[in-house]
Design an enzyme around this catalytic site. Structure first.
Site, PDB file in Angstrom:
ATOM      1  N   HIS A  68      35.919 -18.531  75.170  1.00  0.00           N
ATOM      2  CA  HIS A  68      37.310 -18.635  75.665  1.00  0.00           C
ATOM      3  C   HIS A  68      37.416 -18.709  77.191  1.00  0.00           C
ATOM      4  CE1 HIS A  68      41.751 -17.693  75.106  1.00  0.00           C
ATOM      5  NE2 HIS A  68      41.497 -18.399  74.027  1.00  0.00           N
ATOM      6  N   HIS A  85      40.927 -29.332  67.798  1.00  0.00           N
ATOM      7  CA  HIS A  85      41.551 -28.061  68.177  1.00  0.00           C
ATOM      8  C   HIS A  85      42.994 -28.062  67.711  1.00  0.00           C
ATOM      9  CE1 HIS A  85      43.478 -25.474  71.416  1.00  0.00           C
ATOM     10  NE2 HIS A  85      42.472 -24.705  71.047  1.00  0.00           N
ATOM     11  N   GLU A 136      39.048 -28.345  74.352  1.00  0.00           N
ATOM     12  CA  GLU A 136      40.495 -28.117  74.263  1.00  0.00           C
ATOM     13  C   GLU A 136      41.167 -28.210  75.627  1.00  0.00           C
ATOM     14  OE1 GLU A 136      39.712 -24.081  72.811  1.00  0.00           O
ATOM     15  OE2 GLU A 136      41.307 -23.413  74.100  1.00  0.00           O
ATOM     16  N   ASP A 174      34.137 -17.982  70.040  1.00  0.00           N
ATOM     17  CA  ASP A 174      34.825 -18.610  71.171  1.00  0.00           C
ATOM     18  C   ASP A 174      34.651 -17.724  72.405  1.00  0.00           C
ATOM     19  OD1 ASP A 174      36.525 -19.921  72.859  1.00  0.00           O
ATOM     20  OD2 ASP A 174      38.243 -19.969  71.482  1.00  0.00           O
ATOM     21  N   GLU A 205      31.795 -21.654  71.449  1.00  0.00           N
ATOM     22  CA  GLU A 205      32.835 -22.512  72.040  1.00  0.00           C
ATOM     23  C   GLU A 205      33.072 -22.138  73.499  1.00  0.00           C
ATOM     24  OE1 GLU A 205      36.234 -23.033  69.552  1.00  0.00           O
ATOM     25  OE2 GLU A 205      37.620 -23.064  71.237  1.00  0.00           O
TER      26      GLU A 205
HETATM   27  O1  J0M Z   1      40.277 -22.331  70.142  1.00  0.00           O
HETATM   28  C1  J0M Z   1      41.414 -21.945  70.196  1.00  0.00           C
HETATM   29  O2  J0M Z   1      42.167 -21.889  69.244  1.00  0.00           O
HETATM   30  C2  J0M Z   1      41.910 -21.604  71.543  1.00  0.00           C
HETATM   31  O3  J0M Z   1      40.952 -21.141  72.403  1.00  0.00           O
HETATM   32  C3  J0M Z   1      43.201 -20.849  71.623  1.00  0.00           C
HETATM   33  O4  J0M Z   1      42.952 -19.519  71.361  1.00  0.00           O
HETATM   34  C4  J0M Z   1      43.791 -21.007  72.997  1.00  0.00           C
HETATM   35  O5  J0M Z   1      43.725 -22.344  73.333  1.00  0.00           O
HETATM   36  C5  J0M Z   1      45.210 -20.616  73.064  1.00  0.00           C
HETATM   37  O6  J0M Z   1      45.939 -21.471  72.237  1.00  0.00           O
HETATM   38  C6  J0M Z   1      45.717 -20.621  74.477  1.00  0.00           C
HETATM   39  O7  J0M Z   1      47.040 -20.298  74.518  1.00  0.00           O
END
Ligand code: J0M
Length: 382
Positions: free
Chosen positions: A185, A285, A235, A183, A209
Site C-alpha cells: 500500500h 483494481h 492502481e 498489499d 502489491e
Molecule cells: O488495492 C486496493 O484496493 C487499494 O490499495 C485500495 O485500498 C486503495 O486504493 C484505496 O482505495 C485508496 O483510497
C-alpha cells in the site's frame, strides 16, 4: 444521436457516478472517481462536458483522444478518472443502442467468468485468518490484505514478524493453494520492502502489491531481482505512457490499472494489451462501486491476460452502503465458487437504480483517507 446532458452524482460510501443522456432517450452510466478526490473529478467531468454536449456519443475513440490530448495538459489521477467515467458511459450508450454487451463490441468474450478476491483485515490488518476462513466458506479462493500498519524507513523487526505471523496463520487455516495477496500500500520504503519481500517468499503468495510506490522504479527493480513472488502494481498509474517504462523495465509481473482511474475501458484495454506483450498478467483494481465493477468485467471478458478481479463487496471502505445497493439487477454480481460471470445485458450490463442514486447524492459524502503519524510525530504513509 446527440449527447444532451451530463450529470454527476457523489454518493456514499465514497463514489461518484456520471450519467450521459442523449436525444434518443438512451443514457449511459460511468464511475469517474479517485477516492478522496470525488468532487475534483466531478469538476473535471463538468469541464469536459463543454466539449461533449451536442456530439454524437458513438465516436468514442475520437472523444477519448480529444479529452486526453485536447486540453494541452494531460494525465494524472483527476483528469484520467474523469475521462474514465465518461468513457465507460459512452460505451454503455453504444452497447445499449446496439442491444449488445460492451464485450461484444470489443470482439467478444474469451472467458465466461473470472475469479474474484475479497478484501480482509481492514486498514490496520487484524483478525485476518478468521476473515480468510469466512471468505473461504463463502466460496472465495483468494483474499487480499494490507501487510503492515505504519512503517518507518527503517523500523524494528517485530513489525515484519507481525506480518509473517498473520500470513502464516492464513496459510495454516486455508492451506497451501489458497490465494493470498499482500498489499504493501505504498506504506513500505525501500529498506524495509527488501526485507519484507524476502521474508514473505516462503509463503508462496499470489502477489505482493506496490512493494514500494510505483514512482520508485529503481527500488522496484531491486526487489523484483531478488524475490520470486509476483509483483503487482498499477492502481496509481493512469495511462499507457505511465505503464510504458514499468513494463519495459521488467519490474512487474501483474499490472493493476483501475478502469475508473486509467482512462476508462478504451485506455485500460490498451494497457492490458501492452502488458500481454510483456507476458505480464492483469488483475484490474476495483475497490469501487457497481458501475466500475461492470466496466472491469467487460474488460476481463476480452483481455486474455486477466486472471483475477478485485471487487468491493464488504470491503472496509463500504460503510453505510455497499456494492449492490444502487442496482436494480444486483444478481448480475452473484459470486459462485469464487467466480463472477461476465454480464450479458446490453452496455455495461448493470441497471442503475436512478431514484436511489439521486436520493443518495442529496446526502453526498466527503470521504477522505486517514492521516497517519509515526510515534515521533512525523507523517506516515497510509
Ligand atoms: O488495492 C486496493 O484496493 C487499494 O490499495 C485500495 O485500498 C486503495 O486504493 C484505496 O482505495 C485508496 O483510497
Amino acid at each position: 444521436m446527440k449527447i444532451t446532458a451530463i450529470e454527476t452524482f457523489i454518493v456514499p460510501p465514497r463514489w461518484c457516478f456520471v450519467k450521459i443522456s442523449t436525444d434518443e432517450g438512451i443514457s449511459g452510466w460511468g464511475e469517474p472517481v479517485l477516492e478522496g478526490r470525488a468532487a475534483s473529478v466531478a469538476a473535471c467531468v463538468e469541464e469536459l462536458s463543454d466539449y461533449l454536449i451536442g456530439k454524437d456519443p458513438g465516436h468514442i475513440q475520437d472523444h477519448w483522444t480529444v479529452m486526453y490530448r485536447g486540453g494541452f495538459y494531460r494525465g494524472g489521477g483527476i483528469h484520467m478518472s474523469a475521462i474514465a467515467g465518461l468513457d465507460q458511459a459512452l460505451w454503455d450508450i453504444k452497447g445499449k443502442a446496439l442491444g449488445v454487451p460492451v464485450h461484444s463490441l470489443l470482439g467478444g468474450q474469451q472467458r465466461d467468468r473470472i475469479r474474484v478476491y475479497s478484501w480482509i483485515g481492514g486498514d490496520r490488518p487484524g483478525d485476518t485468518a478468521r476473515m480468510a476462513r469466512e471468505c473461504g466458506d463463502r466460496g472465495f479462493t483468494a483474499v487480499k490484505m494490507n501487510g503492515t500498519e505504519e512503517l518507518q524507513f527503517i523500523d524494528s523487526h517485530d513489525k515484519i514478524d507481525a506480518v509473517l505471523e498473520r500470513v502464516q496463520a492464513i496459510r495454516e487455516e486455508m492451506g497451501p493453494d489458497f490465494g493470498i495477496g499482500v498489499d504493501f500500500h505504498g506504506r513500505v520504503h525501500r529498506p524495509m520492502a527488501k526485507q519484507l519481500a524476502k521474508e514473505l517468499e516462503p509463503f508462496n503468495l499470489m502477489f505482493i502489491e506496490e512493494p514500494v510506490l510505483s514512482e520508485n522504479a529503481e527500488a522496484l527493480r531491486e526487489i523484483a531481482n531478488h524475490c520470486s513472488t509476483p509483483i503487482a502494481l498499477g492502481e496509481r498509474l493512469y495511462t499507457r505512457w505511465d505503464f510504458k517504462s514499468i513494463l519495459q523495465g521488467g519490474y512487474v509481473d501483474i499490472v493493476q490499472p483501475d478502469p475508473s482511474h486509467s482512462g476508462g475501458i478504451t485506455e485500460t484495454y490498451r494497457i492490458a494489451a501492452m502488458a500481454e506483450a510483456h507476458d505480464v498478467a492483469l488483475a484490474l483494481h476495483c475497490p469501487l462501486g457497481p458501475i466500475a465493477l461492470a466496466a472491469n468485467l467487460q474488460l476481463d471478458a476480452v483481455c486474455y491476460n486477466a486472471f483475477i478481479q478485485e471487487q468491493s463487496l464488504g470491503i472496509h471502505y463500504n460503510k453505510g452502503s455497499d456494492l449492490l445497493d444502487y442496482l436494480s439487477n444486483p444478481s448480475v454480481f452473484e459470486y459462485d465458487d469464487g467466480f463472477v460471470a461476465i454480464p450479458q445485458g446490453p452496455g455495461l450490463g448493470v441497471e442503475v437504480n436512478e431514484e436511489k442514486v439521486r436520493q443518495a447524492a442529496a446526502e453526498g459524502h466527503r470521504w477522505r483517507n486517514p492521516i497517519w503519524r509515526h510515534a515521533d510525530g512525523s507523517f506516515a504513509e497510509w
